[in-house]
Scaffold this motif. Structure first.
Motif, PDB file in Angstrom:
ATOM      1  N   ARG A 229      31.398  23.179  40.339  1.00 31.00           N
ATOM      2  CA  ARG A 229      32.711  23.821  40.533  1.00 31.00           C
ATOM      3  C   ARG A 229      33.180  23.730  41.980  1.00 31.00           C
ATOM      4  N   VAL A 230      32.217  23.786  42.936  1.00 34.38           N
ATOM      5  CA  VAL A 230      32.601  23.589  44.349  1.00 34.38           C
ATOM      6  C   VAL A 230      33.175  22.171  44.493  1.00 34.38           C
ATOM      7  N   GLY A 231      32.532  21.213  43.797  1.00 31.45           N
ATOM      8  CA  GLY A 231      33.023  19.830  43.826  1.00 31.45           C
ATOM      9  C   GLY A 231      34.461  19.768  43.329  1.00 31.45           C
TER      10      GLY A 231
ATOM     11  N   VAL B  62      36.682  22.156  43.282  1.00 28.44           N
ATOM     12  CA  VAL B  62      37.591  22.815  44.233  1.00 28.44           C
ATOM     13  C   VAL B  62      38.028  21.804  45.292  1.00 28.44           C
ATOM     14  N   PHE B  63      37.057  21.095  45.894  1.00 25.14           N
ATOM     15  CA  PHE B  63      37.422  20.235  47.021  1.00 25.14           C
ATOM     16  C   PHE B  63      38.100  18.943  46.563  1.00 25.14           C
ATOM     17  N   SER B  64      37.788  18.471  45.350  1.00 24.14           N
ATOM     18  CA  SER B  64      38.532  17.308  44.849  1.00 24.14           C
ATOM     19  C   SER B  64      39.989  17.700  44.659  1.00 24.14           C
TER      20      SER B  64
ATOM     21  N   ASP C  62      27.609  15.169  61.145  1.00 21.31           N
ATOM     22  CA  ASP C  62      28.572  16.225  60.822  1.00 21.31           C
ATOM     23  C   ASP C  62      28.522  16.443  59.313  1.00 21.31           C
ATOM     24  N   MET C  63      27.758  17.456  58.939  1.00 21.39           N
ATOM     25  CA  MET C  63      27.483  17.723  57.523  1.00 21.39           C
ATOM     26  C   MET C  63      28.643  18.508  56.922  1.00 21.39           C
ATOM     27  N   ALA C  64      28.928  18.251  55.645  1.00 19.48           N
ATOM     28  CA  ALA C  64      30.094  18.856  54.988  1.00 19.48           C
ATOM     29  C   ALA C  64      31.330  18.559  55.838  1.00 19.48           C
ATOM     30  N   GLY C  65      31.375  17.345  56.361  1.00 11.37           N
ATOM     31  CA  GLY C  65      32.389  16.957  57.357  1.00 11.37           C
ATOM     32  C   GLY C  65      33.772  16.744  56.762  1.00 11.37           C
ATOM     33  N   GLY C  66      33.873  16.684  55.431  1.00 10.67           N
ATOM     34  CA  GLY C  66      35.181  16.648  54.762  1.00 10.67           C
ATOM     35  C   GLY C  66      36.075  15.534  55.258  1.00 10.67           C
ATOM     36  N   THR C  67      37.249  15.902  55.747  1.00 13.45           N
ATOM     37  CA  THR C  67      38.247  14.912  56.158  1.00 13.45           C
ATOM     38  C   THR C  67      38.087  14.518  57.631  1.00 13.45           C
TER      39      THR C  67
ATOM     40  N   ASP D 158      37.799  16.242  60.534  1.00 17.57           N
ATOM     41  CA  ASP D 158      38.472  16.952  61.624  1.00 17.57           C
ATOM     42  C   ASP D 158      37.572  17.227  62.829  1.00 17.57           C
ATOM     43  N   VAL D 159      36.331  17.641  62.563  1.00 15.81           N
ATOM     44  CA  VAL D 159      35.405  17.969  63.659  1.00 15.81           C
ATOM     45  C   VAL D 159      34.811  16.673  64.224  1.00 15.81           C
ATOM     46  N   ALA D 160      34.477  15.742  63.325  1.00 17.50           N
ATOM     47  CA  ALA D 160      33.882  14.469  63.746  1.00 17.50           C
ATOM     48  C   ALA D 160      34.817  13.728  64.708  1.00 17.50           C
TER      49      ALA D 160
ATOM     50  N   ILE E  12      29.425  16.027  50.226  1.00 18.46           N
ATOM     51  CA  ILE E  12      29.077  15.835  48.813  1.00 18.46           C
ATOM     52  C   ILE E  12      30.281  15.296  48.032  1.00 18.46           C
ATOM     53  N   ASN E  13      31.476  15.424  48.620  1.00 19.13           N
ATOM     54  CA  ASN E  13      32.687  15.107  47.862  1.00 19.13           C
ATOM     55  C   ASN E  13      33.357  13.809  48.325  1.00 19.13           C
ATOM     56  N   PRO E  14      33.297  12.751  47.503  1.00 25.01           N
ATOM     57  CA  PRO E  14      33.885  11.467  47.908  1.00 25.01           C
ATOM     58  C   PRO E  14      35.395  11.543  48.135  1.00 25.01           C
TER      59      PRO E  14
ATOM     60  N   VAL F 284      28.265   9.839  51.374  1.00 24.20           N
ATOM     61  CA  VAL F 284      28.208  10.916  50.382  1.00 24.20           C
ATOM     62  C   VAL F 284      26.784  11.464  50.382  1.00 24.20           C
ATOM     63  N   GLU F 285      26.644  12.740  50.671  1.00 24.92           N
ATOM     64  CA  GLU F 285      25.311  13.372  50.753  1.00 24.92           C
ATOM     65  C   GLU F 285      25.421  14.820  50.302  1.00 24.92           C
ATOM     66  N   ASN F 286      24.361  15.312  49.649  1.00 19.97           N
ATOM     67  CA  ASN F 286      24.261  16.746  49.380  1.00 19.97           C
ATOM     68  C   ASN F 286      23.408  17.349  50.495  1.00 19.97           C
ATOM     69  N   ALA F 287      23.924  18.368  51.188  1.00 24.49           N
ATOM     70  CA  ALA F 287      23.227  18.977  52.327  1.00 24.49           C
ATOM     71  C   ALA F 287      21.826  19.456  51.955  1.00 24.49           C
ATOM     72  N   GLU F 288      21.602  19.727  50.666  1.00 26.02           N
ATOM     73  CA  GLU F 288      20.303  20.278  50.232  1.00 26.02           C
ATOM     74  C   GLU F 288      19.198  19.229  50.161  1.00 26.02           C
TER      75      GLU F 288
ATOM     76  N   PHE G 251      32.572  25.328  58.514  1.00 32.70           N
ATOM     77  CA  PHE G 251      33.200  25.870  57.298  1.00 32.70           C
ATOM     78  C   PHE G 251      32.657  25.164  56.044  1.00 32.70           C
ATOM     79  N   GLY G 252      31.385  24.815  56.081  1.00 35.41           N
ATOM     80  CA  GLY G 252      30.789  24.069  54.982  1.00 35.41           C
ATOM     81  C   GLY G 252      29.654  24.815  54.323  1.00 35.41           C
ATOM     82  N   ILE G 253      28.838  25.511  55.114  1.00 36.67           N
ATOM     83  CA  ILE G 253      27.562  25.989  54.572  1.00 36.67           C
ATOM     84  C   ILE G 253      27.736  27.083  53.521  1.00 36.67           C
TER      85      ILE G 253
ATOM     86  N   ASN H 109      29.603  27.010  51.134  1.00 36.61           N
ATOM     87  CA  ASN H 109      29.815  26.355  49.828  1.00 36.61           C
ATOM     88  C   ASN H 109      28.540  25.776  49.250  1.00 36.61           C
ATOM     89  N   VAL H 110      27.481  25.711  50.063  1.00 38.07           N
ATOM     90  CA  VAL H 110      26.232  25.075  49.638  1.00 38.07           C
ATOM     91  C   VAL H 110      25.472  26.055  48.741  1.00 38.07           C
ATOM     92  N   THR H 111      24.938  25.546  47.630  1.00 38.18           N
ATOM     93  CA  THR H 111      24.290  26.440  46.662  1.00 38.18           C
ATOM     94  C   THR H 111      22.984  27.002  47.223  1.00 38.18           C
TER      95      THR H 111
HETATM   96  N1  SAM Z   1      33.991  20.519  58.042  1.00 39.16           N
HETATM   97  C1  SAM Z   1      35.321  20.213  57.528  1.00 39.16           C
HETATM   98  C2  SAM Z   1      36.354  20.992  58.290  1.00 39.16           C
HETATM   99  O1  SAM Z   1      36.001  21.968  58.954  1.00 39.16           O
HETATM  100  O2  SAM Z   1      37.534  20.635  58.222  1.00 39.16           O
HETATM  101  C3  SAM Z   1      35.423  20.467  56.020  1.00 39.16           C
HETATM  102  C4  SAM Z   1      35.136  21.879  55.568  1.00 39.16           C
HETATM  103  S1  SAM Z   1      35.530  22.178  53.884  1.00 39.16           S
HETATM  104  C5  SAM Z   1      36.065  23.868  53.905  1.00 39.16           C
HETATM  105  C6  SAM Z   1      33.946  22.314  53.112  1.00 39.16           C
HETATM  106  C7  SAM Z   1      33.309  20.998  52.758  1.00 39.16           C
HETATM  107  O3  SAM Z   1      31.970  21.250  52.306  1.00 39.16           O
HETATM  108  C8  SAM Z   1      33.986  20.227  51.627  1.00 39.16           C
HETATM  109  O4  SAM Z   1      34.380  18.962  52.069  1.00 39.16           O
HETATM  110  C9  SAM Z   1      32.916  20.161  50.540  1.00 39.16           C
HETATM  111  O5  SAM Z   1      32.968  18.992  49.749  1.00 39.16           O
HETATM  112  C10 SAM Z   1      31.653  20.243  51.355  1.00 39.16           C
HETATM  113  N2  SAM Z   1      30.442  20.648  50.616  1.00 39.16           N
HETATM  114  C11 SAM Z   1      30.291  21.636  49.717  1.00 39.16           C
HETATM  115  N3  SAM Z   1      29.034  21.703  49.245  1.00 39.16           N
HETATM  116  C12 SAM Z   1      28.344  20.714  49.873  1.00 39.16           C
HETATM  117  C13 SAM Z   1      26.997  20.264  49.810  1.00 39.16           C
HETATM  118  N4  SAM Z   1      26.100  20.843  49.020  1.00 39.16           N
HETATM  119  N5  SAM Z   1      26.645  19.217  50.584  1.00 39.16           N
HETATM  120  C14 SAM Z   1      27.547  18.607  51.388  1.00 39.16           C
HETATM  121  N6  SAM Z   1      28.836  18.993  51.495  1.00 39.16           N
HETATM  122  C15 SAM Z   1      29.237  20.032  50.741  1.00 39.16           C
END
Ligand code: SAM
Length: 243
Positions: free
Chosen positions: A20-22, A24-26, A65-70, A72-74, A89-91, A113-117, A133-135, A137-139
């Protein structure tokens, strides 16, 4: 019940949460950057600048830069000379990031594409690990912290920026009103997706308080775990070192 985890305020199985987190971000990927500006009144740019100033990226460094999304931080870290691997985790989020990087002609970026876990990188690969703003969301957060520790070199730095419930009584009420009412409405109007933004607000409310997160960092063997609150504790930069 112990195998259930929170997806916002709902209890679901760990697999269901990740799925479901996937979703949300898609769903928000295309509008993600605009929404960040609208939801924070542009403040997220200042928080990210402050965060990167703390990380102090240097030329020649390898940063994850984990959960680096689009990205912005990188983007802010490559502009200071580091090589940054943006992992998420989200392509769909990464695809938006790649396009943005192309438009800006940015180099020294890799996308994965990587799962932080459970990361595919070898032990001791990176000089620094960032997660913004990523952790929340991690399970399985402890698993993600163990992986962060594993992929860092000796002396490597861990930095996380995350929302936290504010400790300022007046401010905290005001923030709660804004978060519970305005953010889902903006989400509905701009991204046509009220539910995803309601999840974002609920996940912020449920993230461990800074003291609890500091203890999780110590459990993952990071030393000098610290929490630096900003804006009355609305946002906190957490750091730790691998020795
Ligand atoms: N870091 C970016 C920023 O600050 O703009 C993106 C933050 S965004 C709120 C959260 C990101 O966490 C999403 O891109 C989502 O796909 C990613 N995410 C969620 N669960 C994850 C997981 N288990 N492993 C890696 N990334 C994950």
């Amino acid at each position: 019940m112990s195998d259930k985890v929170n997806f916002g305020d709902e209890l679901v199985s760990p697999e269901e949460k990740t799925r479901r987190v996937g979703a949300v971000f898609s769903s928000v990927a295309r509008r993600y950057d605009l929404m960040n500006d609208l939801m924070s009144g542009g403040m997220h740019r200042l928080w990210k600048e402050r965060f990167v100033a703390r990380v102090k990226p240097r030329s020649g460094e390898q940063i994850l830069d984990m959960a680096g999304g689009t990205g912005d931080v990188a983007f802010r870290m490559v502009q200071r000379g580091a090589h940054v691997t943006v992992a998420d985790i989200n392509p769909d989020m990464l695809a938006v990031g790649r396009k943005r990087a192309e438009r800006r002609s940015l180099e020294h970026l890799s996308w994965k594409v990587e799962n932080a876990e459970g990361l595919s990188f070898a032990d001791a690969t990176f000089d620094a690990y960032t997660i913004v703003f990523g952790i929340r969301n991690v399970t399985d957060i402890p698993a993600a912290l163990r992986e962060a520790h594993r992929v860092l070199k000796r002396g490597g730095r861990f930095y996380c920026m995350e929302f936290s419930s504010s400790d300022w009584p007046g401010f905290s009420k005001l923030y709660d009103l804004w978060a519970s009412n305005a953010i889902p409405r903006i989400g509905k109007a701009v991204a046509h997706d009220e539910d995803s933004y309601r999840y974002l607000v609920e996940s912020i409310r449920r993230f461990p308080r800074p003291g609890a997160f500091k203890a999780m960092l110590s459990d993952a063997d990071f030393v000098r775990a610290a929490a630096e609150p900003m804006l009355g504790g609305l946002v906190t930069i957490h750091s730790g070192w691998k020795i």
